[in-house]
Design a protein around this motif. Structure first.
Motif, PDB file in Angstrom:
ATOM      1  N   LEU A  30     102.391  61.757  28.100  1.00  0.00           N
ATOM      2  CA  LEU A  30     104.192  62.575  28.882  1.00  0.00           C
ATOM      3  C   LEU A  30     104.103  63.696  28.200  1.00  0.00           C
ATOM      4  N   ARG A  31     102.915  63.971  27.684  1.00  0.00           N
ATOM      5  CA  ARG A  31     103.034  65.675  27.128  1.00  0.00           C
ATOM      6  C   ARG A  31     103.320  66.838  28.357  1.00  0.00           C
ATOM      7  N   GLY A  32     104.432  67.343  28.113  1.00  0.00           N
ATOM      8  CA  GLY A  32     104.165  68.661  29.352  1.00  0.00           C
ATOM      9  C   GLY A  32     105.039  68.274  30.667  1.00  0.00           C
ATOM     10  N   ALA A  33     105.958  66.580  30.765  1.00  0.00           N
ATOM     11  CA  ALA A  33     106.262  66.259  32.021  1.00  0.00           C
ATOM     12  C   ALA A  33     107.873  66.841  31.562  1.00  0.00           C
ATOM     13  N   PRO A  34     109.030  67.103  33.295  1.00  0.00           N
ATOM     14  CA  PRO A  34     110.416  66.880  32.906  1.00  0.00           C
ATOM     15  C   PRO A  34     110.765  65.923  31.890  1.00  0.00           C
ATOM     16  N   GLY A  35     111.497  66.662  30.938  1.00  0.00           N
ATOM     17  CA  GLY A  35     112.444  64.832  29.770  1.00  0.00           C
ATOM     18  C   GLY A  35     111.864  64.996  28.917  1.00  0.00           C
ATOM     19  N   TYR A  36     110.588  65.938  28.516  1.00  0.00           N
ATOM     20  CA  TYR A  36     109.479  65.282  27.537  1.00  0.00           C
ATOM     21  C   TYR A  36     110.603  65.694  26.328  1.00  0.00           C
ATOM     22  N   SER A  37     110.838  65.113  25.100  1.00  0.00           N
ATOM     23  CA  SER A  37     110.544  65.470  23.608  1.00  0.00           C
ATOM     24  C   SER A  37     110.054  65.153  22.152  1.00  0.00           C
ATOM     25  N   LEU A  38     110.075  65.799  21.283  1.00  0.00           N
ATOM     26  CA  LEU A  38     109.639  65.335  20.599  1.00  0.00           C
ATOM     27  C   LEU A  38     109.666  64.278  19.688  1.00  0.00           C
ATOM     28  N   GLU A  39     110.822  63.956  19.951  1.00  0.00           N
ATOM     29  CA  GLU A  39     111.202  62.361  19.583  1.00  0.00           C
ATOM     30  C   GLU A  39     109.916  61.348  20.088  1.00  0.00           C
ATOM     31  N   GLN A  40     110.233  61.557  21.359  1.00  0.00           N
ATOM     32  CA  GLN A  40     108.631  60.609  22.406  1.00  0.00           C
ATOM     33  C   GLN A  40     107.616  60.701  22.624  1.00  0.00           C
ATOM     34  N   ALA A  41     107.318  61.986  21.259  1.00  0.00           N
ATOM     35  CA  ALA A  41     106.403  62.110  20.802  1.00  0.00           C
ATOM     36  C   ALA A  41     105.631  61.631  18.964  1.00  0.00           C
ATOM     37  N   HIS A  42     106.562  61.169  18.607  1.00  0.00           N
ATOM     38  CA  HIS A  42     106.052  61.021  17.067  1.00  0.00           C
ATOM     39  C   HIS A  42     104.866  60.156  16.431  1.00  0.00           C
ATOM     40  N   HIS A  43     104.273  60.378  18.218  1.00  0.00           N
ATOM     41  CA  HIS A  43     103.296  59.798  17.436  1.00  0.00           C
ATOM     42  C   HIS A  43     102.115  60.595  17.947  1.00  0.00           C
ATOM     43  N   LEU A  44     101.214  60.741  16.852  1.00  0.00           N
ATOM     44  CA  LEU A  44     100.050  61.818  17.290  1.00  0.00           C
ATOM     45  C   LEU A  44      99.350  61.288  18.418  1.00  0.00           C
ATOM     46  N   PRO A  45      97.976  61.266  19.020  1.00  0.00           N
ATOM     47  CA  PRO A  45      97.234  60.513  20.188  1.00  0.00           C
ATOM     48  C   PRO A  45      96.803  59.382  19.800  1.00  0.00           C
ATOM     49  N   ILE A  46      96.096  59.982  18.022  1.00  0.00           N
ATOM     50  CA  ILE A  46      95.227  59.118  17.166  1.00  0.00           C
ATOM     51  C   ILE A  46      95.294  58.867  16.269  1.00  0.00           C
ATOM     52  N   GLU A  47      95.424  57.452  15.879  1.00  0.00           N
ATOM     53  CA  GLU A  47      95.951  57.170  14.738  1.00  0.00           C
ATOM     54  C   GLU A  47      94.844  56.866  13.848  1.00  0.00           C
ATOM     55  N   MET A  48      94.131  57.312  12.239  1.00  0.00           N
ATOM     56  CA  MET A  48      93.137  56.640  11.861  1.00  0.00           C
ATOM     57  C   MET A  48      92.885  54.789  11.500  1.00  0.00           C
ATOM     58  N   ASP A  49      91.594  54.633  11.830  1.00  0.00           N
ATOM     59  CA  ASP A  49      91.878  53.359  10.710  1.00  0.00           C
ATOM     60  C   ASP A  49      92.876  52.654   9.913  1.00  0.00           C
ATOM     61  N   PRO A  50      93.668  52.382   9.399  1.00  0.00           N
ATOM     62  CA  PRO A  50      93.523  51.629   8.062  1.00  0.00           C
ATOM     63  C   PRO A  50      92.645  51.709   7.163  1.00  0.00           C
ATOM     64  N   LEU A  51      92.306  50.470   7.468  1.00  0.00           N
ATOM     65  CA  LEU A  51      90.902  49.968   6.587  1.00  0.00           C
ATOM     66  C   LEU A  51      90.162  51.880   5.905  1.00  0.00           C
ATOM     67  N   ILE A  52      90.319  52.916   6.607  1.00  0.00           N
ATOM     68  CA  ILE A  52      89.357  53.621   6.169  1.00  0.00           C
ATOM     69  C   ILE A  52      90.429  54.589   5.408  1.00  0.00           C
ATOM     70  N   ALA A  53      91.187  54.309   5.834  1.00  0.00           N
ATOM     71  CA  ALA A  53      92.391  55.458   5.120  1.00  0.00           C
ATOM     72  C   ALA A  53      92.934  55.264   3.808  1.00  0.00           C
ATOM     73  N   ASN A  54      93.315  54.169   4.134  1.00  0.00           N
ATOM     74  CA  ASN A  54      93.671  53.253   2.221  1.00  0.00           C
ATOM     75  C   ASN A  54      92.307  53.197   1.238  1.00  0.00           C
ATOM     76  N   ASN A  55      91.422  53.498   1.952  1.00  0.00           N
ATOM     77  CA  ASN A  55      89.918  53.235   0.894  1.00  0.00           C
ATOM     78  C   ASN A  55      89.750  51.708   0.854  1.00  0.00           C
ATOM     79  N   SER A  56      90.153  50.467   0.922  1.00  0.00           N
ATOM     80  CA  SER A  56      90.706  49.394   0.886  1.00  0.00           C
ATOM     81  C   SER A  56      90.096  48.037   1.816  1.00  0.00           C
ATOM     82  N   GLY A  57      89.730  48.042   2.274  1.00  0.00           N
ATOM     83  CA  GLY A  57      88.589  47.563   3.497  1.00  0.00           C
ATOM     84  C   GLY A  57      87.265  48.197   4.114  1.00  0.00           C
ATOM     85  N   VAL A  58      86.697  49.436   3.321  1.00  0.00           N
ATOM     86  CA  VAL A  58      85.659  49.925   3.259  1.00  0.00           C
ATOM     87  C   VAL A  58      84.363  49.025   4.278  1.00  0.00           C
ATOM     88  N   SER A  59      84.292  47.947   2.932  1.00  0.00           N
ATOM     89  CA  SER A  59      82.998  46.348   3.678  1.00  0.00           C
ATOM     90  C   SER A  59      83.074  45.769   4.801  1.00  0.00           C
TER      91      SER A  59
END
Length: 1382
Positions: free
Chosen positions: A1071-1100
């Motif tokens: 929706l970025r760039g569409a009319p009525g677009y606001s940063l509140e709507q885009a609080h997510h970046l398009p890609i969210e890192m795999d939590p198992l990799i980010a926390n280094n907890s579930g590498v196995s």
């Protein structure tokens, strides 16, 4: 009354002893008609009487009866009265004759009075009656009495002597005895000398009349005819002149329906002689004419003993009486004794004295029957009976008669009903027998037909197997002997390779793939037509008209079609049909005659459908089949066809020769086959015998059989394609292809080939500016009305139409016919052969042939007989414009040779023309007016007043519903009509009868996130985000499966150390760039890192630990991620396998073996519904294996029970070295692969090697391959060299870059190429000519992998530094319209 009945029955044998009835006499002239009888013969058989039918036949009645003097309760009929008189006379004859016998011994042959008294019966007759009735059962007598319809005589008549009334006219007449039921006549015969003969009772011929004063005797019923005289036939045996229908008495029974009693033996001869004296006495009395004295009633046996004759005869009578009554006498005595009190009160004499007192005393002591008979025959007894019991007896008789008639009616009715029931049962039996025979015959015929069909299927299967074996043999031979085969040499090459257009269709129904043509040639033996063969335009026009001798038939009125209900999966009929189909056993579910419709050949044969397959077997004995040229048959597929149900993807109803009797079936191998059937009912049966696939999944309709049977208009209204086109989710080309498909246009029928519009008018200038409106055609007018002068000609022609035979029209020929299609496609097989077959093996004259685009357009504007529109190939098939087979097409008048098509100046090669023509079709100018052209071809301007107004009326035989071929019985006339339809062409089915809605403007849709044409300003930065993983291992593979409907939309990354991550994707970024677009709507970046990799907890759970071969260099080709992100396929293992891992758990789920060496590369095709796709594995053994991934079972292979040892779909050979890169396109059915050295090879997914893509000199080591469904094949070689090949092997462009490229990909439309390499720079190129479009800012590390999000808006790159970078990308900003307009 019981007592009375028994008395009457018991007296039957002794009536001859009764005295003369005092009241039985004839008045003078009282007798009506007198008829002379025919004397009967003396034979006992001749004397047998008639049997009365009892159904109320009436003889001639007596005249002069005085009805007032009859004192009866019910009026008697004449017949009853006859019976009464005779019986009364018979009862009383004996007593008077015995007394008179002394005085009447003298013979008087001429006594006229003797015949006047019918009461005097001959003694011989009486004795014969007595004798023959001896032994009659009392029950039978009672039966006869009750059954006889008797009328009792009047009670209260004076009991006195009856005077004789002599009548001379009666002397020759027989004696007549009257009874209640019978007219008994005794014919008088003169005895021969020396003996007296006995006259037995015969059939009466005259009806006597009862005197009004007479009293009918109530014992008349007892005068039963001897049983020896009973006859059961209804025909009279005596030659009688009488019209009387009175009949003899059968044991007292009056109805032939009542049972007759047994016959007793006739009277013995000696008895006749014993009784002859009485005959003599009686006859002498008659002849002497003496009047007998008045006789007194007697009550004792004294009268018998006064006879002067020998007593032997009296003893004889007594003996007879005793014999006759020995059984009934005890019963009678018991009755007298038992009913004595009652009888003594009721049965009184003439002076009131009791009759039974002394009689009872006598009866108790005596055993003789004589006293009983004398009592019962006395006058007092009779008077008393008549007085006290007469009325009751009359009632009984009447009741009996009524009962008899009712019983008779009832029996007749029952008999009729029984006969009716029997007849009906008989008819039913006959019907059932006939039905049984018919069923047997039908069963035998069915069995014969089934056996014939089985035999037919077996022979067809043999033929098919033979063809398949030959094809396999040829395939093996090609694999071994081609230039890249085991037995081939690099120098081995034919002088000329011939190709033909394959029948494979892509998703937009484009046929673009060429395959080798073993039947190809340059047609050196073909001549050219002379100009004289064509004639002038006027002659052509006249010739065309002269062919049309048939009068136009009234156009069938088109009923408004009902709206199609699309709720539910299937209608009830289909479910019932399915149940019926399930119950069908046997090899063949349906077999029907059919025609296989292929482009120029229509062959008769038999279509057979089993529970899993369709078979078609051509009738090779058909005369029309034998006429077809073998060259044409070589290009006709399906003559001995077999198609599996599992391969069927869509079933469409089709027209053939304007009749709705066709069916087109689309297969999984992207071909189609068309059949024509005898009638619509057969079409329906066939559809219900096929799988429930509808018209496929492309048009937004349920997969139901009723959809397959729907009309084109119903399909159009039910689909979602118009809305998708309006929203610009699909292209103009795709929408036009959809309209052609649902309107009945088919590649299999050249008369109904898909039709596309001319969209450009400028074919002269060096450069074509697609932003100038003047370069585009006016799509609101038909092709014939674009030139104003020609439009006036057509309008005047219509207004001044004078032909009576056909309705007026503007154009004689349609915008699309088989001839025009063959004209356009002349240069490519199989159309070349089809054209020659249709034109007497001659090419067109060079001046009349299709030789240039501009010339063809000019003819369409000037020639009054040329109103051709285009075909789809003008927008995707550049090969049609090149004479690649080298046909000799001659020279034009100006000496210019005709070979390749002359292209417009703005197109340097056929690919340019096709590309620019397609760009024009998709341009905004065409988009905003295409709906008007749709109205002309498919819509409300196709026919009717709007068509007249728009100058859009064609010959009447081109319209649907104009003719019904089944009503034409004359085969020659029907053939003429079919030829005319093929000559005229066929308009598409009318899809809508109101204006088609226009397409939405691109500007209106520019801010919708999913629009393919989002022209908007560069509002975003090039780089969206950078995501750094904890591991510094290079990201060697990126797979962005980001579709919203997936359970886990994600960008899956795999590092060089085989650590993978499932990084969740957030679609809000779109929706970025569409009319009525606001940063509140885009609080997510398009890609969210795999939590198992980010926390280094579930590498196995994310580490693939299995060992790979040490010699393998891990790169992007070593991994494949399935379309649902749930599984990763990894190659390079030392055991020569590739393996499947679950992304959720990291566990191994399948190991696949098949190669003879280490697997070096993997590739996945695009996925379809259900997640199914092709997987290709390349190996160091120089082969590739094509595998099938089942999205349903999540395994390689179709069978989950055999997941350990799946079999590859095909083995692809031809490389000489280790395979290093591969790409597979399911839509095109192609696998393109490259080895360490040598050319890239193009295989079909069935394993056939099509061609080698030979690059320029230095392009020998391919490293990366990318194929788009639009037909571009981009190959990256070592040292940054790029080549663009068409899928048919033509090198379109090449370039060299300074980067060591590690990743390439093509945009979804195939127009743009994105590259990245060790320099860390992402570049965008125009694919057709490698024109550079854009360079992204450089990154701090090299690029190892790339992928695009599903909406083509985000580019994700895997970096050598262990991070991923998301770039904003919008291919529309490099679109020519965007650049010119914004």
């Amino acid at each position: 009354m019981i007592f009375h009945d028994i008395i009457c029955g018991s007296l039957c044998p002794s009536l001859s002893l009764c005295p003369e009835h005092p009241s039985s006499s004839f008045p003078e002239g009282g007798q009506g008609e007198k008829q002379i009888p025919t004397p009967m013969e003396d034979s006992p058989l001749a004397s047998l009487p008639h049997t009365d039918s009892g159904i109320g036949e009436e003889g001639p009645g007596p005249g002069g009866l005085n009805g007032a003097e009859l004192g009866m309760a019910g009026r008697e009929t004449d017949r009853d009265r006859e019976r009464d008189g005779r019986v009364g006379d018979l009862l009383c004859s004996l007593s008077s004759e015995v007394i008179r016998s002394r005085e009447s011994l003298l013979d008087s042959p001429h006594n006229p009075k003797s015949a006047s008294n019918p009461g005097q019966a001959p003694p011989s007759l009486i004795s014969s009656i007595s004798q023959t009735n001896k032994g009659i059962n009392v029950k039978e007598i009672l039966k006869s009495l009750v059954a006889a319809p008797l009328n009792g005589g009047e009670a209260g008549h004076d009991v006195g002597p009856t005077p004789y009334h002599p009548d001379p006219a009666l002397k020759t007449h027989p004696m007549q005895f009257h009874s209640f039921d019978r007219s008994v006549m005794v014919p008088v015969k003169k005895p021969p000398p020396g003996g007296l003969s006995v006259n037995t009772v015969g059939t009466s011929t005259a009806s006597g009349a009862v005197t009004p004063g007479s009293t009918p005797n109530i014992f008349a019923a007892a005068t039963a005819t001897p049983k020896s005289m009973i006859k059961t036939t209804g025909a009279t045996e005596t030659a009688s002149s009488s019209s009387s229908s009175s009949s003899s008495f059968v044991n007292g029974a009056t109805s032939k329906n009542l049972p007759a009693v047994q016959t007793v033996t006739p009277m013995p001869e000696d008895t006749v002689e014993n009784m002859s004296v009485y005959c003599e006495v009686e006859q002498s009395a008659l002849r002497s004419g003496l009047t007998p004295p008045e006789l007194k009633p007697f009550s004792s046996l004294a009268g018998f003993q006064t006879a002067p004759r020998d007593a032997g005869q009296c003893l004889s009578i007594t003996t007879k009486l005793e014999r006759a009554l020995e059984k009934v006498a005890p019963l009678l005595r018991e009755i007298f004794v038992d009913f004595a009190p009652f009888l003594s009160r009721t049965l009184l004499g003439s002076h009131g004295q009791e009759l039974l007192i002394e009689g009872l005393v006598c009866m108790k002591s005596s055993t003789s029957v004589v006293e009983l008979v004398m009592l019962l025959c006395s006058q007092e007894w009779q008077n008393s009976i008549q007085k006290n019991a007469g009325l009751a007896f009359i009632e009984l008789i009447n009741e009996g008669r009524l009962l008899c008639h009712a019983m008779k009616d009832h029996i007749v009715r029952v008999a009729n009903e029984a006969e009716f029931i029997l007849n009906r049962q008989r008819a039913e039996d006959v019907h059932k027998h006939a039905e049984f025979e018919s069923n047997c015959a039908q069963y035998a015929a069915d069995r014969r037909e089934e056996e014939k069909m089985c035999d037919h299927l077996i022979s067809a299967a043999k033929h098919r197997d033979h063809v398949t074996a030959n094809q396999l043999k040829q395939k093996i031979l090609n694999i071994l002997t081609n230039k890249h085969g085991a037995w081939g040499t690099m120098s081995q090459s034919q002088l000329h390779d011939f190709w033909r257009l394959d029948y494979w269709e892509d998703d937009l129904r484009r046929r673009r793939r060429f395959v080798r043509n073993p039947f190809g040639s340059t047609h050196p033996d073909v001549s050219l037509k002379a100009l004289e063969d064509y004639g002038t335009e006027e002659e052509e026009e006249e010739g065309f008209k002269s062919k049309k001798t048939l009068r136009s038939q009234s156009v069938v009125s088109q009923n408004m079609e009902t709206e199609l209900m699309l709720e539910g999966d299937e209608d009830t009929v289909s479910l019932l049909q399915e149940k019926e189909m399930d119950n069908l056993a046997g090899p063949v579910v349906l077999s029907t005659p059919a025609q296989l419709v292929s482009p120029v050949v229509v062959v008769h044969g038999t279509l057979s459908i089993t529970t899993t397959e369709i078979y078609f077997e051509v009738d090779e004995d058909d005369p029309s089949f034998k006429k077809i040229h073998t060259k044409v048959l070589a290009y006709s597929e399906g003559l001995h066809g077999k198609w599996m149900f599992s391969e069927i993807r869509a079933v469409f109803s089709r027209r053939y020769l304007l009749q709705n009797t066709g069916l087109e079936v689309f297969m999984a191998n992207r071909t189609s086959v068309m059949f024509n059937f005898p009638d619509q009912a057969t079409v329906k049966r066939v559809v219900y015998s096929l799988p429930r696939v509808g018209v496929g999944t492309s048009y937004g309709m349920p997969q139901a059989r009723r959809i397959s049977l729907a009309t084109p208009r119903q399909l159009f209204k039910s689909s979602n394609m118009t809305q998708r086109w309006q929203r610009r989710e699909i292209s103009n080309f795709e929408y036009l292809m959809f309209l052609n498909t649902v309107a009945g246009r088919s590649y299999n029928d050249l008369n109904q080939y898909p039709v596309f519009p001319w969209v450009l008018t400028n074919f002269e200038s060096e450069e074509l500016d697609l932003t100038l409106p003047g370069n585009f055609r006016d799509l609101s007018k038909p092709i014939g009305a674009l030139n104003p002068k020609r439009a006036v000609f057509y309008a005047e022609r219509y207004e001044s139409w004078e032909e009576d035979g056909t309705p007026p029209h503007h154009y004689s020929s349609l915008y699309s016919t088989a001839n025009t299609t063959l004209l356009w496609m002349l240069r490519i097989e199989p159309f070349t052969t089809f054209f020659l077959n249709a034109n007497e093996n001659q090419f067109d004259h060079p001046d009349r042939a299709f030789s240039g685009i501009a010339r063809a357009w000019r003819n369409c504007q000037r020639d009054t007989a040329d109103v051709k529109e285009l075909i789809p190939e003008f927008y995707y098939l550049p090969e049609m414009f090149a004479n690649s087979s080298g046909y000799e097409l001659g020279q034009r008048e100006d000496g210019t040779p005709v070979s390749d098509i002359e292209l417009p100046a703005w197109a340097k090669k056929p690919e340019d023309f096709v590309r620019i023509n397609r760009m024009a079709l998709e341009s905004e100018f065409v988009s905003c007016q295409l709906h008007q052209w749709i109205d002309l071809i498919f819509g409300y301007k196709q026919r009717g007043p709007e068509a007249v107004r728009s100058l859009n009326v064609f010959h009447f035989l081109s319209y649907e519903g104009s003719v019904t071929l089944d009503t034409i019985n004359d085969s020659a006339q029907r053939e003429l009509m079919e030829t005319q339809i093929q000559t005229c062409g066929q308009t598409p089915s009318q899809l809508l009868i109101e204006p088609h809605p226009p397409r939405s403007s691109a500007m209106h849709l520019c801010f919708l996130p999913q629009s393919p044409l989002m022209f908007k300003d560069q509002m975003q930065q090039d780089v969206i985000m950078v995501l750094k993983f904890p591991s510094n291992s290079p990201v060697t593979h990126v797979a962005a499966n980001t579709l919203p409907h997936l359970s886990v939309p994600a960008a899956v990354t795999v590092t060089c150390s085989r650590l993978f991550a499932v990084n969740r994707w957030h679609n809000t970024v779109g929706l970025r760039g569409a009319p009525g677009y606001s940063l509140e709507q885009a609080h997510h970046l398009p890609i969210e890192m795999d939590p198992l990799i980010a926390n280094n907890s579930g590498v196995s759970k994310r580490q693939i630990t299995d060992l790979v071969d040490q010699s393998i260099q891990i790169n992007t080709h070593c991994f494949v991620v399935t379309a649902d992100n749930r599984y990763i396929l990894v190659c390079g293992f030392w055991d020569k396998s590739f393996r499947v891992y679950s992304t959720e758990t990291g566990k191994l789920t399948q190991i696949v073996f098949g190669h003879w060496d280490v697997v070096t590369c993997l590739a996945r095709s695009e996925s379809y519904i259900g997640g199914d796709c092709y997987i290709v594995s390349g190996s160091r053994d120089a082969t590739l294996l094509l595998w099938y991934w089942s999205g349903r079972h999540h395994i390689i292979g179709d069978n989950p029970n055999n997941s350990d040892y799946p079999a590859p779909r095909a083995v692809l050979t031809g490389h000489d070295h280790e395979v290093v890169c591969v790409s597979v396109c399911a839509e095109l059915g192609l696998v393109i692969s490259g080895a360490k050295e040598g050319p890239c090879l193009v295989h079909t997914i069935t394993g056939d090697l099509l061609r080698a893509l030979e690059g320029p000199e230095l392009c020998l080591r391919p490293r990366l391959i990318s194929v788009s469904s639009e037909g571009h094949c981009i190959i990256c070689y070592e040292r940054g060299r790029f080549c663009n090949f068409s899928i048919n092997g033509k090198l379109l462009a090449q370039m060299e870059v300074n980067d060591s490229t590690r990743a390439i990909l093509l945009s979804s439309d195939g127009q743009n190429l994105v590259t990245g390499g060790d320099n860390g720079v992402v570049e965008v190129w125009q694919a057709c000519d490698f024109k550079q479009l854009y360079i992204y800012p450089g990154c701090d590390a090299g690029i190892r992998a790339m992928d695009l999000s599903h909406d083509q808006r985000t580019l994700i790159t895997g970096m050598a530094s262990g991070s991923i970078v998301a770039f904003n990308i919008d291919f529309n900003r490099w679109h020519y319209e965007h650049q010119n307009r914004y």
